[in-house]
Design a protein around this motif. Structure first.
Motif, PDB file in Angstrom:
ATOM      1  N   LEU A  15      15.535  19.165   6.935  1.00 37.31           N
ATOM      2  CA  LEU A  15      15.596  18.140   7.983  1.00 37.31           C
ATOM      3  C   LEU A  15      14.278  18.068   8.761  1.00 37.31           C
ATOM      4  N   HIS A  16      13.734  19.199   9.153  1.00 40.83           N
ATOM      5  CA  HIS A  16      12.476  19.239   9.910  1.00 40.83           C
ATOM      6  C   HIS A  16      11.351  18.583   9.125  1.00 40.83           C
ATOM      7  N   TRP A  17      11.122  19.042   7.902  1.00 42.72           N
ATOM      8  CA  TRP A  17       9.989  18.537   7.125  1.00 42.72           C
ATOM      9  C   TRP A  17      10.249  17.130   6.599  1.00 42.72           C
ATOM     10  N   GLY A  18      11.501  16.784   6.335  1.00 45.63           N
ATOM     11  CA  GLY A  18      11.827  15.416   5.923  1.00 45.63           C
ATOM     12  C   GLY A  18      11.536  14.418   7.027  1.00 45.63           C
ATOM     13  N   ILE A  19      11.948  14.751   8.249  1.00 43.59           N
ATOM     14  CA  ILE A  19      11.668  13.874   9.396  1.00 43.59           C
ATOM     15  C   ILE A  19      10.164  13.803   9.635  1.00 43.59           C
ATOM     16  N   ALA A  20       9.473  14.929   9.534  1.00 38.94           N
ATOM     17  CA  ALA A  20       8.017  14.931   9.727  1.00 38.94           C
ATOM     18  C   ALA A  20       7.335  14.016   8.704  1.00 38.94           C
ATOM     19  N   ALA A  21       7.759  14.080   7.452  1.00 44.31           N
ATOM     20  CA  ALA A  21       7.174  13.225   6.411  1.00 44.31           C
ATOM     21  C   ALA A  21       7.467  11.751   6.686  1.00 44.31           C
ATOM     22  N   LEU A  22       8.689  11.457   7.118  1.00 41.44           N
ATOM     23  CA  LEU A  22       9.031  10.068   7.440  1.00 41.44           C
ATOM     24  C   LEU A  22       8.224   9.544   8.629  1.00 41.44           C
ATOM     25  N   VAL A  23       7.999  10.375   9.636  1.00 37.73           N
ATOM     26  CA  VAL A  23       7.195   9.956  10.788  1.00 37.73           C
ATOM     27  C   VAL A  23       5.772   9.631  10.336  1.00 37.73           C
ATOM     28  N   LEU A  24       5.194  10.483   9.507  1.00 39.78           N
ATOM     29  CA  LEU A  24       3.861  10.203   8.971  1.00 39.78           C
ATOM     30  C   LEU A  24       3.890   8.897   8.173  1.00 39.78           C
ATOM     31  N   GLY A  25       4.932   8.709   7.373  1.00 42.50           N
ATOM     32  CA  GLY A  25       5.083   7.472   6.615  1.00 42.50           C
ATOM     33  C   GLY A  25       5.167   6.253   7.514  1.00 42.50           C
ATOM     34  N   GLN A  26       5.843   6.385   8.648  1.00 44.07           N
ATOM     35  CA  GLN A  26       5.958   5.266   9.591  1.00 44.07           C
ATOM     36  C   GLN A  26       4.590   4.823  10.099  1.00 44.07           C
ATOM     37  N   ILE A  27       3.731   5.783  10.384  1.00 46.72           N
ATOM     38  CA  ILE A  27       2.383   5.470  10.864  1.00 46.72           C
ATOM     39  C   ILE A  27       1.619   4.716   9.783  1.00 46.72           C
ATOM     40  N   ILE A  28       1.714   5.180   8.564  1.00 46.31           N
ATOM     41  CA  ILE A  28       1.023   4.532   7.443  1.00 46.31           C
ATOM     42  C   ILE A  28       1.581   3.133   7.221  1.00 46.31           C
ATOM     43  N   GLU A  36      -4.792  -7.086   7.811  1.00 43.97           N
ATOM     44  CA  GLU A  36      -4.949  -8.501   7.449  1.00 43.97           C
ATOM     45  C   GLU A  36      -4.802  -8.660   5.941  1.00 43.97           C
ATOM     46  N   GLY A  37      -4.044  -9.680   5.544  1.00 39.98           N
ATOM     47  CA  GLY A  37      -3.852  -9.959   4.128  1.00 39.98           C
ATOM     48  C   GLY A  37      -2.853  -9.041   3.443  1.00 39.98           C
ATOM     49  N   SER A  38      -2.142  -8.233   4.222  1.00 43.88           N
ATOM     50  CA  SER A  38      -1.186  -7.303   3.624  1.00 43.88           C
ATOM     51  C   SER A  38       0.103  -8.022   3.246  1.00 43.88           C
ATOM     52  N   ASN A  39       0.922  -7.331   2.500  1.00 42.66           N
ATOM     53  CA  ASN A  39       2.256  -7.819   2.172  1.00 42.66           C
ATOM     54  C   ASN A  39       3.179  -7.375   3.308  1.00 42.66           C
ATOM     55  N   ARG A  40       3.033  -8.001   4.461  1.00 40.45           N
ATOM     56  CA  ARG A  40       3.703  -7.598   5.702  1.00 40.45           C
ATOM     57  C   ARG A  40       5.215  -7.437   5.545  1.00 40.45           C
ATOM     58  N   GLY A  41       5.856  -8.351   4.860  1.00 39.04           N
ATOM     59  CA  GLY A  41       7.308  -8.286   4.710  1.00 39.04           C
ATOM     60  C   GLY A  41       7.764  -6.992   4.048  1.00 39.04           C
ATOM     61  N   LEU A  42       7.086  -6.589   2.991  1.00 37.25           N
ATOM     62  CA  LEU A  42       7.437  -5.348   2.292  1.00 37.25           C
ATOM     63  C   LEU A  42       7.211  -4.143   3.196  1.00 37.25           C
ATOM     64  N   TRP A  43       6.029  -4.092   3.837  1.00 39.31           N
ATOM     65  CA  TRP A  43       5.716  -2.943   4.693  1.00 39.31           C
ATOM     66  C   TRP A  43       6.687  -2.847   5.868  1.00 39.31           C
ATOM     67  N   MET A  44       7.063  -3.993   6.449  1.00 37.26           N
ATOM     68  CA  MET A  44       8.004  -3.965   7.574  1.00 37.26           C
ATOM     69  C   MET A  44       9.401  -3.547   7.126  1.00 37.26           C
ATOM     70  N   MET A  45       9.832  -4.005   5.946  1.00 40.01           N
ATOM     71  CA  MET A  45      11.141  -3.567   5.434  1.00 40.01           C
ATOM     72  C   MET A  45      11.143  -2.052   5.248  1.00 40.01           C
ATOM     73  N   LEU A  46      10.060  -1.529   4.685  1.00 42.26           N
ATOM     74  CA  LEU A  46       9.967  -0.078   4.493  1.00 42.26           C
ATOM     75  C   LEU A  46       9.877   0.650   5.826  1.00 42.26           C
ATOM     76  N   HIS A  47       9.149   0.079   6.794  1.00 47.82           N
ATOM     77  CA  HIS A  47       9.032   0.676   8.130  1.00 47.82           C
ATOM     78  C   HIS A  47      10.405   0.715   8.830  1.00 47.82           C
ATOM     79  N   LYS A  48      11.137  -0.390   8.777  1.00 49.17           N
ATOM     80  CA  LYS A  48      12.464  -0.436   9.405  1.00 49.17           C
ATOM     81  C   LYS A  48      13.422   0.516   8.703  1.00 49.17           C
ATOM     82  N   GLY A  50      12.571   3.250   7.081  1.00 52.50           N
ATOM     83  CA  GLY A  50      12.157   4.596   7.475  1.00 52.50           C
ATOM     84  C   GLY A  50      12.651   4.953   8.863  1.00 52.50           C
ATOM     85  N   GLY A  51      12.619   3.978   9.772  1.00 50.98           N
ATOM     86  CA  GLY A  51      13.135   4.214  11.122  1.00 50.98           C
ATOM     87  C   GLY A  51      14.613   4.553  11.116  1.00 50.98           C
TER      88      GLY A  51
END
Length: 182
Positions: A15-28, A36-48, A50-51
């Motif tokens: 749980l500790h390291w899984g949450i830590a990895a997800l938090v790092l993933g959220q930043i990325i 600019e020019g990113s595939n915003r929809g995909l990244w936001m779906m993954l961000h949400k 991950g949250g």
């Protein structure tokens, strides 16, 4: 009398390291979404997604922690450091709950759902208020990462202090690959 535990359980470690990895993933992910020019929809779906994963895992971790109390801090540690360590951990839990909740509530206020890792539609919360409510919630949501960064810094600095200054095996509890000192 049973010997005191000298490391956390496998469940606590995962749980500790899984949450830590997800938090790092959220930043990325949020950085990628804002590029600019990113595939915003995909990244936001993954961000949400991950949250929501962080929210679920944090609730699981709190439940596990209630059922399996933390290992006692070293007895030689001054009381103020024990209070500081426990306060930092409580603040971690608060931030790791409030961040995804405010994001979820803001999306729900705007009636903007998302697919959880593309698998199913994550349910919206019954929140009204539209744009004004969403804006207020997003102000909280976008401000809290600063506190999270401070908490991560303090947490890592404390772990390194225990390993290299105090030399008291505290870091071994969360990273079993580090040999225990005699």
């Amino acid at each position: 009398m049973a010997e005191p535990r000298n490391r956390y359980s496998t469940v606590s470690l995962v749980l500790h390291w899984g949450i830590a990895a997800l938090v790092l993933g959220q930043i990325i992910l949020i950085t990628a979404a804002e590029a600019e020019g990113s595939n915003r929809g995909l990244w936001m779906m993954l961000h949400k997604s991950g949250g929501m994963a962080i929210l679920i895992l944090t609730l699981t971790r709190i439940g596990w922690r209630i059922a399996n109390p933390a290992i006692a801090l070293p007895s030689a540690l001054p009381k103020w450091q024990k209070v500081f360590a426990r306060t930092t951990h409580v603040l971690f839990y608060v931030v790791l709950l409030v961040l995804p909740l405010t994001g979820w509530l803001a999306g729900s206020a705007m009636q903007r759902g998302f697919e959880f890792y593309g698998l199913f539609d994550f349910p919206l919360l019954p929140v009204g208020g539209g744009r004004e409510t969403a804006r207020a919630l997003m102000t909280i949501h976008t401000s809290l990462p600063k506190l999270l960064y401070v908490l991560v810094f303090l947490h890592v600095a404390g772990a390194l202090k225990h390993q290299f200054i105090d030399r008291d095996n505290v870091l071994h509890r969360m990273i079993p690959l580090i040999p225990r000192r005699p």
